[in-house]
Each structure stands twice: as structure tokens, then as C-alpha cells.
Design a protein around this motif. Sequence first.
Motif, short mmCIF file in Angstrom:
data_model
loop_
_atom_site.label_atom_id
_atom_site.label_comp_id
_atom_site.label_asym_id
_atom_site.label_seq_id
_atom_site.Cartn_x
_atom_site.Cartn_y
_atom_site.Cartn_z
N TYR A 18 33.32 7.46 14.56
CA TYR A 18 33.60 7.80 13.16
C TYR A 18 32.49 8.64 12.56
N ASP A 19 31.24 8.22 12.76
CA ASP A 19 30.11 8.96 12.20
C ASP A 19 29.97 10.33 12.86
N ARG A 20 30.21 10.40 14.16
CA ARG A 20 30.08 11.66 14.88
C ARG A 20 31.06 12.70 14.36
N ASP A 21 32.27 12.27 14.04
CA ASP A 21 33.32 13.20 13.63
C ASP A 21 33.46 13.32 12.11
N LEU A 22 32.61 12.62 11.36
CA LEU A 22 32.81 12.51 9.92
C LEU A 22 32.75 13.86 9.21
N GLN A 23 31.74 14.67 9.51
CA GLN A 23 31.62 15.95 8.82
C GLN A 23 32.82 16.84 9.09
N LYS A 24 33.24 16.89 10.36
CA LYS A 24 34.40 17.71 10.71
C LYS A 24 35.66 17.21 10.01
N ASN A 25 35.86 15.90 10.01
CA ASN A 25 37.07 15.34 9.41
C ASN A 25 37.07 15.47 7.89
N THR A 26 35.87 15.37 7.29
CA THR A 26 35.77 15.55 5.86
C THR A 26 36.16 16.95 5.46
N GLN A 27 35.63 17.94 6.18
CA GLN A 27 35.97 19.33 5.87
C GLN A 27 37.46 19.59 6.07
N ALA A 28 38.02 19.01 7.10
CA ALA A 28 39.45 19.24 7.40
C ALA A 28 40.35 18.61 6.34
N GLY A 29 39.88 17.57 5.67
CA GLY A 29 40.70 16.86 4.71
C GLY A 29 40.42 17.16 3.25
N LEU A 30 39.64 18.20 2.97
CA LEU A 30 39.29 18.49 1.58
C LEU A 30 40.51 18.84 0.73
N TYR A 31 41.42 19.57 1.32
CA TYR A 31 42.60 20.01 0.57
C TYR A 31 43.89 19.71 1.32
#
Length: 204
Positions: A191-204
Motif C-alpha cells: 500500500y505504501d509503495r504504491d500510494l503516490q501512484k494511486n493517489t495521482q491516478a485517483g485525483l479526478y
Amino acid sequence: MNHEVTSVDQLEAIYGEPSERALWKELTYLNEDYQAFVKACPFVVLASVGEEGTDCSPKGDPAGFVRILDERTVVVPDRPGNNRIDNLRNILADPRVSLLFLIPGVGETLRINGRARISVDPELLASFEVNGKSPKTAIVVSIDRVYYHCAKAIVRSGLWEAQTQIPRECLPSPGAMHRRLSGGHFDAETYDRDLQKNTQAGLY
């Protein structure tokens, strides 16, 4: 001895009368100065109250994302989140809301108290489109009161001062918190490893 304040008379005896400036800062509409704050703001905290209690939710987007329809009406797009929709549930039960506007580097904050409704107007939602995606709803707030707060709270907290910032690793990571909340049945590392990528992907 009872040390609890239980009446307005007690409060006023403790604090005294508000200053003249504190009174004239409150308006029932967005004047030119207050509109400038709204247009420059990238982050708002939305407070609401409903049958299950109160809620206070962060809302953020590029500066000006809270749109001024007129001097007594603003609109906040509801971007993707966790789907708890606590504030939207509250608005359906009780339309009273407050918005607190924070602008990085600026000490003063702006507060709007008003009454909200939830809109799914296709044209309105489309006007908030980012990267080909529109918000599912928009929160339309009719203004009752507008007030700007002086910088004392921001200055006392050192909120915008670089030396008050702490390294993120000094606090539990999101993955670690999820693991503890789940009773240990959560893959915190992934979860922590992929968090930045997933956060960016889910912004909009």
C-alpha cells in the motif's frame, strides 16, 4: 467548585465585548476583497452537521476551484474520495455548513457560513471537468455570513513556516495505520509503495 462555563453571560464576562473591527468584518455577501480570497484559495475545510453528528472534510484543487456564482453563492466540486460522503449525507439532513478558506503563505483565513444543496446539473458538473472527468456532484452554498479571521492562529502555529514542518516518516505511514486498524490483516508495504501512484491516478 464548578469550573464549567454554562451560560453566555459567563462567556461575555470572561471575554468582554468584541471590538468594532471584529463586528464590521462580518458581511452577508462576498465583497471585492473577500472574493479575492476565494479566487486565490486552493484548500477549503467544509463543516457540516447531520443526524449522525458533525463532519469536517478537506476539499482541494487548483486555486479558484470554489466558484463564485454571485456575491451570495459559491459552488464546490466534490472530487473523488473515499465514498463515505459524510458531508453530503449531512447536507441532506441539515443544510447548514461552514467553509474555511486557507491560502498557503497567507495568515488571514476566510469563513463562510451558509446553507448548502447538492446539485447534479450536467452543465454545472461539466464546467468543473478536469482530465476529461467531471465531479459526481457539486455543493452549492447560499451565503448567510462571511467573516475574515486575522493571522494570529496561523502565526501562533507557524503553519507556513518551513522550520515547523516535520518529515513524513516521523508519523505512522498510511499503510501502517491501515494495518493496525484492520487488526494486522493488511499489506501495508504494498500500500505504501504504491500510494503516490494511486493517489495521482485517483485525483479526478
